[in-house]
Design an enzyme around this catalytic site. Structure first.
Site, PDB file in Angstrom:
ATOM      1  N   SER A 106      -4.695   2.628  -8.304  1.00  0.00           N
ATOM      2  CA  SER A 106      -5.548   3.820  -8.170  1.00  0.00           C
ATOM      3  C   SER A 106      -6.360   3.915  -9.451  1.00  0.00           C
ATOM      4  O   SER A 106      -5.924   3.415 -10.505  1.00  0.00           O
ATOM      5  CB  SER A 106      -4.678   5.074  -8.025  1.00  0.00           C
ATOM      6  OG  SER A 106      -5.446   6.237  -8.270  1.00  0.00           O
TER       7      SER A 106
ATOM      8  N   TYR B  50       2.537  10.105 -10.948  1.00  0.00           N
ATOM      9  CA  TYR B  50       1.646   9.245 -10.149  1.00  0.00           C
ATOM     10  C   TYR B  50       0.808   8.349 -11.064  1.00  0.00           C
ATOM     11  O   TYR B  50       0.715   7.135 -10.861  1.00  0.00           O
ATOM     12  CB  TYR B  50       0.744  10.131  -9.283  1.00  0.00           C
ATOM     13  CG  TYR B  50      -0.160   9.375  -8.330  1.00  0.00           C
ATOM     14  CD1 TYR B  50       0.323   8.894  -7.125  1.00  0.00           C
ATOM     15  CD2 TYR B  50      -1.502   9.152  -8.639  1.00  0.00           C
ATOM     16  CE1 TYR B  50      -0.515   8.203  -6.234  1.00  0.00           C
ATOM     17  CE2 TYR B  50      -2.335   8.461  -7.764  1.00  0.00           C
ATOM     18  CZ  TYR B  50      -1.836   8.000  -6.557  1.00  0.00           C
ATOM     19  OH  TYR B  50      -2.659   7.316  -5.694  1.00  0.00           O
TER      20      TYR B  50
ATOM     21  N   THR C  27      -8.176  10.685   3.272  1.00  0.00           N
ATOM     22  CA  THR C  27      -7.010  10.396   4.129  1.00  0.00           C
ATOM     23  C   THR C  27      -6.114  11.634   4.120  1.00  0.00           C
ATOM     24  O   THR C  27      -6.379  12.568   3.364  1.00  0.00           O
ATOM     25  CB  THR C  27      -6.170   9.230   3.569  1.00  0.00           C
ATOM     26  OG1 THR C  27      -5.559   9.678   2.361  1.00  0.00           O
ATOM     27  CG2 THR C  27      -7.002   8.000   3.293  1.00  0.00           C
TER      28      THR C  27
ATOM     29  N   ASN D 144       0.789  -1.239   0.000  1.00  0.00           N
ATOM     30  CA  ASN D 144       0.000   0.000   0.000  1.00  0.00           C
ATOM     31  C   ASN D 144       0.826   1.297   0.000  1.00  0.00           C
ATOM     32  O   ASN D 144       0.331   2.338  -0.401  1.00  0.00           O
ATOM     33  CB  ASN D 144      -0.919  -0.063   1.235  1.00  0.00           C
ATOM     34  CG  ASN D 144      -1.451   1.274   1.669  1.00  0.00           C
ATOM     35  OD1 ASN D 144      -2.373   1.796   1.046  1.00  0.00           O
ATOM     36  ND2 ASN D 144      -0.884   1.845   2.718  1.00  0.00           N
TER      37      ASN D 144
ATOM     38  N   LYS E  78       0.920   4.191 -11.218  1.00  0.00           N
ATOM     39  CA  LYS E  78      -0.207   3.319 -10.895  1.00  0.00           C
ATOM     40  C   LYS E  78      -0.614   2.466 -12.102  1.00  0.00           C
ATOM     41  O   LYS E  78      -1.063   1.322 -11.938  1.00  0.00           O
ATOM     42  CB  LYS E  78      -1.382   4.145 -10.373  1.00  0.00           C
ATOM     43  CG  LYS E  78      -1.072   4.860  -9.045  1.00  0.00           C
ATOM     44  CD  LYS E  78      -0.722   3.890  -7.915  1.00  0.00           C
ATOM     45  CE  LYS E  78      -0.610   4.569  -6.572  1.00  0.00           C
ATOM     46  NZ  LYS E  78      -0.299   3.641  -5.467  1.00  0.00           N
TER      47      LYS E  78
ATOM     48  N   ILE F 133     -10.199   8.988  -1.746  1.00  0.00           N
ATOM     49  CA  ILE F 133     -10.477   8.465  -0.406  1.00  0.00           C
ATOM     50  C   ILE F 133     -10.008   9.511   0.606  1.00  0.00           C
ATOM     51  O   ILE F 133      -8.927  10.093   0.452  1.00  0.00           O
ATOM     52  CB  ILE F 133      -9.715   7.129  -0.169  1.00  0.00           C
ATOM     53  CG1 ILE F 133     -10.066   6.091  -1.265  1.00  0.00           C
ATOM     54  CG2 ILE F 133      -9.998   6.576   1.225  1.00  0.00           C
ATOM     55  CD1 ILE F 133     -11.496   5.587  -1.275  1.00  0.00           C
TER      56      ILE F 133
HETATM   57  P1  NDP Z   1      -0.684   8.421   3.277  1.00  0.00           P
HETATM   58  O1  NDP Z   1       0.227   9.485   2.820  1.00  0.00           O
HETATM   59  O2  NDP Z   1      -1.686   8.726   4.343  1.00  0.00           O
HETATM   60  O3  NDP Z   1       0.166   7.139   3.731  1.00  0.00           O
HETATM   61  C1  NDP Z   1       1.217   6.668   2.934  1.00  0.00           C
HETATM   62  C2  NDP Z   1       1.963   5.633   3.727  1.00  0.00           C
HETATM   63  O4  NDP Z   1       3.035   5.126   2.908  1.00  0.00           O
HETATM   64  C3  NDP Z   1       2.578   6.165   5.000  1.00  0.00           C
HETATM   65  O5  NDP Z   1       2.327   5.255   6.054  1.00  0.00           O
HETATM   66  C4  NDP Z   1       4.074   6.222   4.682  1.00  0.00           C
HETATM   67  O6  NDP Z   1       4.801   5.963   5.873  1.00  0.00           O
HETATM   68  C5  NDP Z   1       4.217   5.081   3.685  1.00  0.00           C
HETATM   69  N1  NDP Z   1       5.380   5.235   2.802  1.00  0.00           N
HETATM   70  C6  NDP Z   1       5.600   6.223   1.891  1.00  0.00           C
HETATM   71  N2  NDP Z   1       6.784   6.034   1.287  1.00  0.00           N
HETATM   72  C7  NDP Z   1       7.324   4.899   1.828  1.00  0.00           C
HETATM   73  C8  NDP Z   1       8.525   4.193   1.610  1.00  0.00           C
HETATM   74  N3  NDP Z   1       9.448   4.607   0.717  1.00  0.00           N
HETATM   75  N4  NDP Z   1       8.754   3.072   2.323  1.00  0.00           N
HETATM   76  C9  NDP Z   1       7.852   2.639   3.234  1.00  0.00           C
HETATM   77  N5  NDP Z   1       6.682   3.260   3.485  1.00  0.00           N
HETATM   78  C10 NDP Z   1       6.434   4.397   2.782  1.00  0.00           C
HETATM   79  O7  NDP Z   1      -1.414   7.883   1.949  1.00  0.00           O
HETATM   80  P2  NDP Z   1      -2.846   7.215   1.697  1.00  0.00           P
HETATM   81  O8  NDP Z   1      -3.241   6.377   2.843  1.00  0.00           O
HETATM   82  O9  NDP Z   1      -3.769   8.250   1.199  1.00  0.00           O
HETATM   83  O10 NDP Z   1      -2.483   6.295   0.447  1.00  0.00           O
HETATM   84  C11 NDP Z   1      -2.026   4.966   0.599  1.00  0.00           C
HETATM   85  C12 NDP Z   1      -1.966   4.348  -0.785  1.00  0.00           C
HETATM   86  O11 NDP Z   1      -3.239   4.452  -1.424  1.00  0.00           O
HETATM   87  C13 NDP Z   1      -0.966   5.013  -1.730  1.00  0.00           C
HETATM   88  O12 NDP Z   1      -0.329   4.017  -2.519  1.00  0.00           O
HETATM   89  C14 NDP Z   1      -1.854   5.869  -2.617  1.00  0.00           C
HETATM   90  O13 NDP Z   1      -1.289   6.110  -3.872  1.00  0.00           O
HETATM   91  C15 NDP Z   1      -3.090   5.002  -2.710  1.00  0.00           C
HETATM   92  N6  NDP Z   1      -4.303   5.719  -3.070  1.00  0.00           N
HETATM   93  C16 NDP Z   1      -4.773   6.726  -2.271  1.00  0.00           C
HETATM   94  C17 NDP Z   1      -5.929   7.386  -2.607  1.00  0.00           C
HETATM   95  C18 NDP Z   1      -6.488   8.472  -1.763  1.00  0.00           C
HETATM   96  O14 NDP Z   1      -7.420   9.166  -2.218  1.00  0.00           O
HETATM   97  N7  NDP Z   1      -6.006   8.671  -0.549  1.00  0.00           N
HETATM   98  C19 NDP Z   1      -6.661   7.054  -3.842  1.00  0.00           C
HETATM   99  C20 NDP Z   1      -6.089   5.977  -4.598  1.00  0.00           C
HETATM  100  C21 NDP Z   1      -4.954   5.344  -4.212  1.00  0.00           C
HETATM  101  P3  NDP Z   1       6.272   6.589   6.174  1.00  0.00           P
HETATM  102  O15 NDP Z   1       6.250   8.004   5.675  1.00  0.00           O
HETATM  103  O16 NDP Z   1       6.407   6.398   7.645  1.00  0.00           O
HETATM  104  O17 NDP Z   1       7.217   5.716   5.425  1.00  0.00           O
END
Ligand code: NDP
Length: 255
Positions: free
Chosen positions: A147, A162, A197, A94, A166, A195
């Site tokens: 996505s 992005y 978030t 994710n 995806k 979504i």
């Molecule tokens: P957030 O920004 O809230 O969370 C992203 C998470 O990814 C964090 O926990 C972050 O933790 C982790 N992360 C980022 N880079 C790394 C890395 N290099 N290694 C390990 N962990 C990493 O995002 P969302 O919850 O909104 O999104 C989650 C997923 O859902 C993403 O892939 C996004 O593209 C996808 N998505 C989201 C949508 C939305 O509307 N929100 C719609 C469609 C898809 P940390 O920084 O601690 O590493």
């Protein structure tokens, strides 16, 4: 009820969720734990809050530090999960990032970072987990976060890196599904629309106002609404489903 629990339940299963410290990953981690799985959460900055939420709900969880783009860190984390819980049955791949910028303003470094985390990172995690499953004869399920932006160009924000990342996730998913079907490992992707978030809620109001008329359901989705389709993909309920992309977007891509 017993029938549904048998199909969708995850008792005794072990799940890895990347990026489960906040946002969608946190909510889905809790959902997987409530369905019975032990959940290992992998992120760069830790997921103590998610672990506490799961433990408070009576589940099992741990937080592991790793960057999904770093193969050695990911291999080490997956080794730790297997040592700790004895298996790895489910991966929710994710972790991801997004850069909203016109293409002429975005740097090549930003393009590379988005592709590196969103596409290569999911490949690194899927490969390491898939190898661990194959070596142990585990008939696992890998769910890659794509996505709707992987299949269409949503507007008015520009995010070419992005969208490309995806789209790559969706086709990588199909490729791994075909390659690993002989081992009983299933690989699917999920494609949410907008979504609510931190990634999307902090976006400017005028952008959200522009999105709403384009979403037939006229609202953003709740992260909780991703739990049921992910539970289905993670569990025995979807035994004959592999290489699929499940769209959860309030109708956006149907227009
Ligand atoms: P957030 O920004 O809230 O969370 C992203 C998470 O990814 C964090 O926990 C972050 O933790 C982790 N992360 C980022 N880079 C790394 C890395 N290099 N290694 C390990 N962990 C990493 O995002 P969302 O919850 O909104 O999104 C989650 C997923 O859902 C993403 O892939 C996004 O593209 C996808 N998505 C989201 C949508 C939305 O509307 N929100 C719609 C469609 C898809 P940390 O920084 O601690 O590493």
């Amino acid at each position: 009820m017993g029938y549904l629990k048998e199909l969708f339940g995850l008792d005794g299963k072990v799940a890895l969720v990347t990026g489960g410290g906040r946002g969608i990953g946190q909510v889905v981690s809790l959902g997987l734990a409530k369905a019975g799985a032990a959940v290992a959460i992998l992120s760069r900055t830790g997921a103590d809050e998610t672990v506490k939420l799961i433990e408070a709900a009576g589940g099992k969880a741990c937080s592991l530090l790793a960057d999904v783009t770093d193969e050695a860190q990911v291999d080490k984390a997956i080794g730790e999960i297997i040592t700790r819980y004895g298996s790895l049955d489910i991966v929710f791949n994710n972790a991801g990032v997004c850069v909203h910028k016109d293409t002429f303003d975005a740097s090549i470094a930003e393009w590379r970072e988005v592709l590196d985390i969103n596409l290569t990172g999911e490949y690194v995690v899927a490969r390491s987990a898939g190898r661990a499953m194959k070596e142990r004869g585990i008939r696992g399920s890998i769910i890659n976060m794509a996505s709707m932006s992987g299949s269409l160009v949503n507007v008015p924000q520009w995010q070419a890196s992005y969208n490309a990342s995806k789209a790559g996730v969706i086709h990588m998913t199909r490729s791994l599904a075909v390659e690993w079907a002989p081992y009983g490992i299933r690989v699917n992707s999920i494609s949410p629309g907008y979504i609510a978030t931190p990634m999307s809620v902090d976006t400017p109001q005028e952008l959200k106002d522009a999105w709403m008329p384009l979403i037939p359901q006229n609202r953003m989705g709740d992260p909780e609404e991703l739990i049921p389709p992910i539970l289905c993909l993670a569990s025995a309920a979807s035994g004959y489903t592999t290489g699929s992309d499940v769209i959860v977007d309030g109708g956006y891509s149907a227009r």
